[in-house]
Motif scaffolding. Structure first.
Motif, PDB file in Angstrom:
ATOM      1  N   PHE A 114     -39.782  34.675 -25.470  1.00 43.01           N
ATOM      2  CA  PHE A 114     -40.659  34.069 -26.477  1.00 43.01           C
ATOM      3  C   PHE A 114     -39.834  33.635 -27.696  1.00 43.01           C
ATOM      4  CE2 PHE A 114     -43.395  36.477 -23.772  1.00 43.01           C
ATOM      5  CZ  PHE A 114     -44.497  35.655 -23.627  1.00 43.01           C
ATOM      6  N   THR A 115     -38.826  34.440 -28.032  1.00 44.06           N
ATOM      7  CA  THR A 115     -37.934  34.045 -29.129  1.00 44.06           C
ATOM      8  C   THR A 115     -37.181  32.774 -28.748  1.00 44.06           C
ATOM      9  OG1 THR A 115     -37.662  36.387 -29.649  1.00 44.06           O
ATOM     10  CG2 THR A 115     -36.103  34.882 -30.670  1.00 44.06           C
ATOM     11  N   ALA A 116     -36.756  32.695 -27.481  1.00 42.58           N
ATOM     12  CA  ALA A 116     -36.021  31.505 -27.021  1.00 42.58           C
ATOM     13  C   ALA A 116     -36.921  30.268 -27.056  1.00 42.58           C
ATOM     14  CB  ALA A 116     -35.496  31.733 -25.601  1.00 42.58           C
ATOM     15  N   LEU A 141     -24.459  34.136 -25.940  1.00 44.21           N
ATOM     16  CA  LEU A 141     -25.258  33.877 -24.735  1.00 44.21           C
ATOM     17  C   LEU A 141     -25.933  35.163 -24.263  1.00 44.21           C
ATOM     18  CD1 LEU A 141     -22.731  31.618 -22.766  1.00 44.21           C
ATOM     19  CD2 LEU A 141     -24.697  30.891 -24.126  1.00 44.21           C
ATOM     20  N   GLY A 142     -26.599  35.842 -25.180  1.00 47.79           N
ATOM     21  CA  GLY A 142     -27.292  37.085 -24.817  1.00 47.79           C
ATOM     22  C   GLY A 142     -28.691  36.803 -24.306  1.00 47.79           C
ATOM     23  N   SER A 143     -29.581  37.762 -24.492  1.00 50.11           N
ATOM     24  CA  SER A 143     -30.938  37.645 -23.940  1.00 50.11           C
ATOM     25  C   SER A 143     -31.610  36.360 -24.422  1.00 50.11           C
ATOM     26  CB  SER A 143     -31.813  38.811 -24.394  1.00 50.11           C
ATOM     27  OG  SER A 143     -31.124  40.005 -24.297  1.00 50.11           O
ATOM     28  N   VAL A 144     -31.488  36.047 -25.702  1.00 45.55           N
ATOM     29  CA  VAL A 144     -32.148  34.847 -26.232  1.00 45.55           C
ATOM     30  C   VAL A 144     -31.271  33.611 -26.003  1.00 45.55           C
ATOM     31  CG1 VAL A 144     -33.179  33.748 -28.249  1.00 45.55           C
ATOM     32  CG2 VAL A 144     -33.291  36.232 -28.018  1.00 45.55           C
ATOM     33  N   GLY A 145     -29.987  33.723 -26.354  1.00 42.41           N
ATOM     34  CA  GLY A 145     -29.098  32.556 -26.297  1.00 42.41           C
ATOM     35  C   GLY A 145     -29.022  31.931 -24.912  1.00 42.41           C
ATOM     36  N   THR A 150     -19.982  29.680 -26.757  1.00 42.38           N
ATOM     37  CA  THR A 150     -18.969  30.729 -26.908  1.00 42.38           C
ATOM     38  C   THR A 150     -19.636  32.096 -26.850  1.00 42.38           C
ATOM     39  OG1 THR A 150     -17.011  31.402 -28.153  1.00 42.38           O
ATOM     40  CG2 THR A 150     -18.998  31.038 -29.427  1.00 42.38           C
ATOM     41  N   ASP A 151     -18.883  33.098 -26.461  1.00 45.53           N
ATOM     42  CA  ASP A 151     -19.372  34.485 -26.398  1.00 45.53           C
ATOM     43  C   ASP A 151     -18.159  35.370 -26.165  1.00 45.53           C
ATOM     44  OD1 ASP A 151     -20.737  37.010 -25.301  1.00 45.53           O
ATOM     45  OD2 ASP A 151     -22.464  35.742 -25.682  1.00 45.53           O
ATOM     46  N   ILE A 152     -18.330  36.680 -26.363  1.00 47.84           N
ATOM     47  CA  ILE A 152     -17.246  37.601 -26.024  1.00 47.84           C
ATOM     48  C   ILE A 152     -17.375  38.026 -24.563  1.00 47.84           C
ATOM     49  CG2 ILE A 152     -16.739  38.510 -28.336  1.00 47.84           C
ATOM     50  CD1 ILE A 152     -18.699  40.765 -27.817  1.00 47.84           C
ATOM     51  N   ASN A 153     -18.469  37.617 -23.933  1.00 47.06           N
ATOM     52  CA  ASN A 153     -18.752  38.014 -22.561  1.00 47.06           C
ATOM     53  C   ASN A 153     -18.365  36.877 -21.598  1.00 47.06           C
ATOM     54  OD1 ASN A 153     -19.945  38.569 -20.115  1.00 47.06           O
ATOM     55  ND2 ASN A 153     -21.943  39.121 -20.971  1.00 47.06           N
ATOM     56  N   CYS A 200     -26.685  32.405 -32.348  1.00 46.76           N
ATOM     57  CA  CYS A 200     -27.540  33.277 -31.521  1.00 46.76           C
ATOM     58  C   CYS A 200     -26.858  34.607 -31.232  1.00 46.76           C
ATOM     59  CB  CYS A 200     -27.888  32.575 -30.206  1.00 46.76           C
ATOM     60  SG  CYS A 200     -28.904  31.105 -30.426  1.00 46.76           S
ATOM     61  N   ALA A 201     -25.942  35.014 -32.126  1.00 39.29           N
ATOM     62  CA  ALA A 201     -25.236  36.290 -31.897  1.00 39.29           C
ATOM     63  C   ALA A 201     -25.481  37.209 -33.090  1.00 39.29           C
ATOM     64  CB  ALA A 201     -23.761  36.032 -31.679  1.00 39.29           C
ATOM     65  N   LEU A 202     -24.565  37.155 -34.040  1.00 36.85           N
ATOM     66  CA  LEU A 202     -24.617  38.095 -35.162  1.00 36.85           C
ATOM     67  C   LEU A 202     -25.130  37.428 -36.424  1.00 36.85           C
ATOM     68  CD1 LEU A 202     -20.921  39.144 -34.599  1.00 36.85           C
ATOM     69  CD2 LEU A 202     -22.928  40.299 -33.660  1.00 36.85           C
ATOM     70  N   GLY A 247     -30.833  28.461 -34.984  1.00 33.45           N
ATOM     71  CA  GLY A 247     -30.584  29.449 -33.937  1.00 33.45           C
ATOM     72  C   GLY A 247     -31.476  30.657 -34.125  1.00 33.45           C
ATOM     73  N   CYS A 248     -31.328  31.637 -33.221  1.00 35.22           N
ATOM     74  CA  CYS A 248     -32.242  32.780 -33.236  1.00 35.22           C
ATOM     75  C   CYS A 248     -31.728  33.975 -34.031  1.00 35.22           C
ATOM     76  CB  CYS A 248     -32.527  33.230 -31.803  1.00 35.22           C
ATOM     77  SG  CYS A 248     -31.108  34.029 -31.024  1.00 35.22           S
ATOM     78  N   ALA A 249     -30.449  33.977 -34.412  1.00 38.65           N
ATOM     79  CA  ALA A 249     -29.894  35.177 -35.051  1.00 38.65           C
ATOM     80  C   ALA A 249     -30.621  35.486 -36.361  1.00 38.65           C
ATOM     81  CB  ALA A 249     -28.403  34.989 -35.320  1.00 38.65           C
ATOM     82  N   ASN A 250     -30.717  36.764 -36.689  1.00 41.29           N
ATOM     83  CA  ASN A 250     -31.279  37.191 -37.968  1.00 41.29           C
ATOM     84  C   ASN A 250     -30.217  37.081 -39.055  1.00 41.29           C
ATOM     85  OD1 ASN A 250     -34.033  38.020 -37.516  1.00 41.29           O
ATOM     86  ND2 ASN A 250     -33.223  39.696 -36.272  1.00 41.29           N
ATOM     87  N   ASN A 251     -30.641  36.825 -40.276  1.00 37.52           N
ATOM     88  CA  ASN A 251     -29.755  36.805 -41.447  1.00 37.52           C
ATOM     89  C   ASN A 251     -28.506  35.949 -41.229  1.00 37.52           C
ATOM     90  OD1 ASN A 251     -31.561  38.592 -42.610  1.00 37.52           O
ATOM     91  ND2 ASN A 251     -30.475  40.372 -41.813  1.00 37.52           N
TER      92      ASN A 251
END
Ligand code: NAD
Length: 347
Positions: A146-148, A178-182, A199-202, A234-236, A255-259
């Motif tokens: 839903f956030t996505a 690229l986590g749950s939302v990204g 980009t991602d660390i994963n 969409c990460a930190l 993007g979806c990230a907070n703050n």
């Protein structure tokens, strides 16, 4: 400490310090406002450098929830909780039950849910001792899709407003995380014809995005300077800061990230550079909108959640239009709109 004078105290209705020696629980529950309804916001488990840092975090987050819930049109106020300590060493069922008792003592003034380092299993334990919990498995479930959806619609609104395009064909988007939302967001953007840089660390998530969405993969520091239309954090938090702002070539941040903004001044700095900033707590409200339907008395309904999340498009258009008319940064305008909704409800 001059507690009431703290900048972040900002007229909180109630702040509760919870402690339980037997389980090692040290938590703070902050209820910023219940003007629109019971305060709702997740619980974060974090090894803070100091109790003061925990207090600052919970106060900022809970005020943010007040604004987020107001702008999403929810009958919910804003609150948040933090549990202080290293989750790897002190997490236990008994600790979550002790936390649940503290939530229960607020008698429905605050509803808790998952946040960083808290799983649905942990919340199920909290739910053993209190009903004031949302986002449980088997009810509204995972908020990320839903956030996505809300974030995707927010990007569409920004592209329409800034670039005058009704669709995303050929629009270039750099997605950081690229986590749950990204990842879910990338799926939607790709299906809509957007070109992706990620980009991602994963590495596994990156490989998958390259294969499934033909995404260009870049390094963690390279993502900011990509020649794209939209930069999507969409990460930190705090990814827009003094070091990164000058690297941006995108004309939209959405993007979806907070703050996302490290400091309030970055709102004005983005405006000065002609970059349209899509206020984070407006675009990323899809998850709390979905969770809210678990709190309301009516039975949870995913279709209704989707209908409400789709309103994010129009809400953001109003923010952009007001900001343009008033020649103000979008973040400032969103805050003003949220405060007005709360003030009107208070009357
Ligand atoms: P997540 O933990 O599933 O995903 C975060 C991703 O960011 C991971 O893939 C991680 O590897 C990656 N990452 C970490 N450090 C990075 C870095 N330096 N550079 C690039 N990538 C990095 O989290 P999520 O649920 O997808 O949430 C993402 C953001 O959106 C968070 O800021 C969260 O607070 C916010 N948010 C999430 C929701 C939700 O419904 N999940 C709702 C509102 C806001």
């Amino acid at each position: 400490m001059a507690f009431f004078d703290l900048v972040d105290f900002d007229d909180h209705e109630q702040v509760v310090f919870c402690s339980d020696e037997k389980t090692g629980l040290k938590a703070i529950i902050a209820v910023h406002s219940t003007t629109l309804g019971p305060a709702a916001g997740g619980c974060r488990f974090w090894n803070y450098a100091s109790d003061e840092a925990a207090l600052t975090d919970v106060l900022r987050l809970s005020r943010g929830m007040t604004y987020k819930n107001a702008m999403a049109g929810l009958k919910l106020g804003g609150g948040k909780a933090v549990i202080i300590g290293d989750p790897k060493s002190i997490k236990s069922e008994e600790l979550f039950k002790a936390f649940g008792h503290s939530v229960n003592n607020l008698n429905g003034r605050y509803y808790t849910a998952e946040d960083v380092n808290i799983t649905t299993t942990d919340m199920a334990t909290v739910n053993q001792v209190t009903d004031f919990v949302a986002g449980l498995d088997g009810k509204s479930g995972n908020p990320a899709p839903f956030t996505a959806l809300g974030t995707f619609l927010g990007i569409k609104a920004a592209v329409k407003f800034k670039l005058g395009k009704d669709d995303l064909t050929g629009i270039k988007v750099a997605v950081q995380g690229l986590g749950s939302v990204g990842y879910n967001l990338c799926e939607k953007l790709h299906a809509a014809g957007a070109e992706l840089v990620v980009t991602d660390i994963n590495q596994e998530a990156l490989d998958k995005a390259a294969t499934e969405f033909n995404a260009k993969v870049v390094g963690l520091d390279e993502i900011y300077s990509q020649d794209v239309d939209v930069f999507s954090p969409c990460a930190l938090g705090a990814s827009i800061n003094d070091d990164t702002i000058d690297q941006l070539k995108a004309s939209i941040i959405a993007g979806c990230a907070n703050n996302q903004l490290a400091q309030n001044k970055h709102d004005q700095l983005l405006k000065d550079r002609g970059i349209l900033y899509v206020p984070d707590y407006v675009i990323n409200a899809g998850g709390i909108i979905n969770v809210s339907l678990e709190i309301y008395p009516e039975p949870y309904c995913a279709e209704e959640a989707t209908r409400l999340v789709e309103k994010i498009y129009d809400t953001l258009m109003t923010v952009f239009e007001n900001a343009a008319k008033q020649d103000k940064p979008t973040g400032v305008v969103a805050d003003e709109m949220a405060r007005e909704i709360i003030a009107n409800a208070g009357k």
